[in-house]
Structure formats: structure tokens, C-alpha cells
Design an enzyme around this catalytic site. Structure first.
Site, mmCIF file in Angstrom:
data_model
loop_
_atom_site.group_PDB
_atom_site.id
_atom_site.type_symbol
_atom_site.label_atom_id
_atom_site.label_comp_id
_atom_site.label_asym_id
_atom_site.label_seq_id
_atom_site.Cartn_x
_atom_site.Cartn_y
_atom_site.Cartn_z
ATOM 1 N N GLN A 53 -8.676 3.331 9.884
ATOM 2 C CA GLN A 53 -9.628 3.403 8.700
ATOM 3 C C GLN A 53 -9.845 4.951 8.244
ATOM 4 O O GLN A 53 -10.356 5.347 8.920
ATOM 5 C CB GLN A 53 -10.753 2.641 8.338
ATOM 6 C CG GLN A 53 -11.384 2.417 7.018
ATOM 7 C CD GLN A 53 -10.657 1.888 5.910
ATOM 8 O OE1 GLN A 53 -9.858 0.747 6.342
ATOM 9 N NE2 GLN A 53 -10.556 2.469 4.817
ATOM 10 N N LYS A 107 -10.450 -6.549 4.872
ATOM 11 C CA LYS A 107 -8.971 -6.653 5.445
ATOM 12 C C LYS A 107 -9.316 -7.860 6.626
ATOM 13 O O LYS A 107 -8.126 -8.431 6.560
ATOM 14 C CB LYS A 107 -8.770 -5.293 6.148
ATOM 15 C CG LYS A 107 -8.139 -4.423 5.144
ATOM 16 C CD LYS A 107 -8.213 -2.870 5.605
ATOM 17 C CE LYS A 107 -8.103 -1.990 4.372
ATOM 18 N NZ LYS A 107 -8.158 -0.465 4.805
ATOM 19 N N ASP A 154 0.083 0.529 7.717
ATOM 20 C CA ASP A 154 -0.389 1.455 6.475
ATOM 21 C C ASP A 154 0.944 2.244 6.117
ATOM 22 O O ASP A 154 1.010 2.675 4.518
ATOM 23 C CB ASP A 154 -1.552 2.449 6.704
ATOM 24 C CG ASP A 154 -2.533 2.156 6.183
ATOM 25 O OD1 ASP A 154 -2.768 1.250 5.384
ATOM 26 O OD2 ASP A 154 -3.718 2.813 6.740
#
Ligand code: NAP
Length: 283
Positions: free
Chosen positions: A97, A53, A120
Site C-alpha cells: 500500500q 481491499k 498492482d
């Protein structure tokens, strides 16, 4: 029949060129898009995802910052970090995460992220907006799946889409997106009876089970578009849920693992970060 490969890397590269252009435009207006990723602990797979990422952000010019936290951090301390990032105007996107250590509630953490920075797309506000047909920051993997299907040139409208999996991050949101594109959608899960019979009805088959190599040609309608979301590491090798070699010759289109959904998930994260940065300038 000839099975065509839907190449997620090629599509991602194309999309990242236009993302890079949007980043330039934002920078010209003194907005430096910024993503902060929180990584708790030292899970090797999470470290790889976070590194990918960060690399993708650098590639398109998004400022990225990784906050690495000890596995023993308390939930209270982690919530404090998120509150700080919510208040920081240089941070447009916040990503925690997953998975988190078992003593921390992922739900509580996600619910604490400012929905306008939830790149997200997991916050209940963003999930609700998607359901209501007003998507803002929609989850990355489902968004990527829709783009992969559309890249075939086939019209989603009127097709029967069968989705295997009903998680909040893949199965449910992709089903809603397919419905909004006027597909007739069937959602399957671990209690579904005669999965093969139902899956075989799908003009579009999205497989997000996390059960490596479990979908063979008997689950696939001839000519179907097959999207293999599954990623499981088995003996060091990344495997999808679909037996690629068995699907070849039966499916019309298929995504490989790796090189299908994975790159698109990251590309959609970049797009969401840009969207969050653009919105911050008009708030
Ligand atoms: P998850 O939360 O574990 O959900 C799996 C779903 O599959 C559940 O709804 C489960 O049903 C269903 N399922 C499990 N076994 C089944 C069976 N035998 N028959 C029918 N349905 C079955 O997983 P997830 O987070 O959605 O992820 C799914 C897979 O996608 C994983 O391999 C994950 O690593 C991968 N993934 C990849 C990306 C990417 O960027 N490439 C992103 C996200 C996820 P129940 O609800 O009944 O338990």
C-alpha cells in the site's frame, strides 16, 4: 443535454459475480487464490483502502492477508518481507500500500516484487508489457477506467481521448490503453498551455490530476464521456477533480465521486489476483 451517470458500484457488482465464479473454479482445482497486502505505518486513508481491499477479497472468496508493519521498519527489512512473499507459493498477489514512509524507496520496493505477483501492475516489467501491447498484470485503475468507458456502449475507436495527468499509475497507462483501443490520445499535465481548450476537444475526458473541483463545464465538450479519477479528502468529504454539478448537463456521461472509478479499481485488483493465481498453476 441529459447526462447519464456511469455507476462504478453497479458495474463492479456485476463483475464481482463472475470473479466469484472463477474463484470457485480455481478452488475446485485446489488452487486457493491468495492476496497479501503490506501496510506500513498508520496513515488513516491507507487503512481504509486496505480494509476495503480485504473486504472485497472476502466477498469473492479470495484468501487475503494483511501484514501491518511499524512506520520505523527499515527498507532492508521490508525488502526481506517481499523476498519471503515472492517465494511463498500460497501467495499469488503481493500489494504494498502506497505511500510508504519517506525513508523507504517505493521504486525499490515495487521493483523487488516478483512481476508475476505484482497485482498492482506497477513493476517495470508489467509496465513494459503494457507498452509493448502484451499486457499481463496491468494497473488496476486504468483497467477499471477502460471498463467504465466501454460500459457506456460507445466505441472508443476513432474517438479523441484527452487524459489530464501523466502519472505512472493512472495517466500514462490509461493513455496507452486508450491508444491500443484505437483512440487518438492527447496527454496533458501541469505544463500544458490552454488546458481548457485542449480538454474541450475530448470525446472522452479522463481527469487524474488530484486537484479537487478544478474541472468545470468549460473544459468539457458537449456529450463527452467524462471519467473523474480524482479523489481528495477535503474537510472530511471525498471530492473529485471535476465539478459534478457543472459537468451535468454538458457531459454525455460522467462518473461520480465516490462510486465511480474507486470501486472498479478494487474489482480490477481482484481480477489481477485471479489472473496471477491461474498463471501460477501453469508455471
Ligand atoms: P499524481 O501522481 O500526483 O499525478 C497528477 C498528474 O496531474 C501529474 O501528471 C500532474 O502533472 C497533473 N497535474 C497536476 N496539476 C495539474 C494542472 N493544474 N493542470 C494539468 N495537469 C495537472 O496523481 P495520481 O497518482 O495520478 O492520482 C491522480 C488523482 O487520482 C488523485 O486524486 C488520486 O487520489 C486519484 N486516484 C484515484 C484512484 C481511485 O481508485 N479512485 C486511484 C489512483 C489515483 P505533472 O506531471 O506535470 O506534475
Amino acid at each position: 443535454m441529459e447526462t447519464k451517470i456511469i455507476d462504478g458500484r453497479v458495474l463492479s457488482d456485476q463483475l464481482r459475480k463472475s470473479i466469484k465464479q472463477k474463484v470457485c473454479e480455481l478452488r475446485q482445482n485446489n488452487i486457493m487464490p491468495g492476496l497479501t497486502v503490506i501496510l506500513v505505518g498508520d496513515d488513516p486513508a491507507s487503512q481504509i483502502y486496505v480494509r476495503n481491499k480485504k473486504r472485497a477479497c472476502e466477498q469473492v472468496g479470495i484468501n487475503s492477508n494483511v501484514i501491518r508493519l511499524d512506520n520505523n521498519i527499515t527498507e532492508y527489512e521490508l525488502l526481506g518481507k517481499i523476498h519471503d512473499l515472492n517465494e511463498d507459493p500460497s501467495v499469488h498477489g503481493i500489494l504494498v500500500q502506497l505511500p510508504l514512509p519517506s525513508h523507504i524507496s517505493s521504486e525499490r520496493i515495487i521493483n523487488t516484487i516478483d512481476p508475476s505477483k505484482d497485482v498492482d501492475g506497477f513493476h517495470p516489467v508489467n509496465a513494459g508489457k503494457l507498452l509493448a501491447g502484451q499486457p499481463y498484470l496491468a494497473p488496476c485503475t486504468p483497467r477499471g477506467i477502460i471498463k467504465l468507458i466501454e460500459s457506456t456502449g460507445e466505441d472508443i475507436s476513432g474517438k479523441h481521448a484527452v487524459v489530464i495527468g501523466r502519472s505512472n499509475i493512472v495517466g500514462k497507462p490509461v493513455s496507452i490503453m486508450l491508444l491500443q483501443k484505437n483512440a487518438t490520445v492527447t496527454i496533458c499535465h501541469s505544463k500544458t498551455i490552454e488546458l481548457d481548450k485542449i480538454a474541450r476537444q475530448g470525446d472522452i475526458l479522463v481527469v487524474a490530476m488530484g486537484r479537487p473541483q478544478s474541472i468545470t463545464d468549460k473544459y468539457i465538450k458537449t456529450g463527452a464521456i467524462v471519467i473523474d479519477v480524482g479523489t481528495s479528502r477535503v474537510n472530511g468529504k471525498l471530492l473529485g477533480d471535476v465539478v459534478f454539478q457543472a459537468a451535468k448537463g454538458k457531459a454525455g456521461w460522467i462518473t461520480p465521486v465516490p462510486g465511480g472509478v474507486g470501486p472498479m479499481t478494487i474489482t480490477m485488483l481482484l481480477e489481477n489476483t485471479i489472473l496471477a493465481a491461474q498463471s501460477s498453476s501453469v508455471l
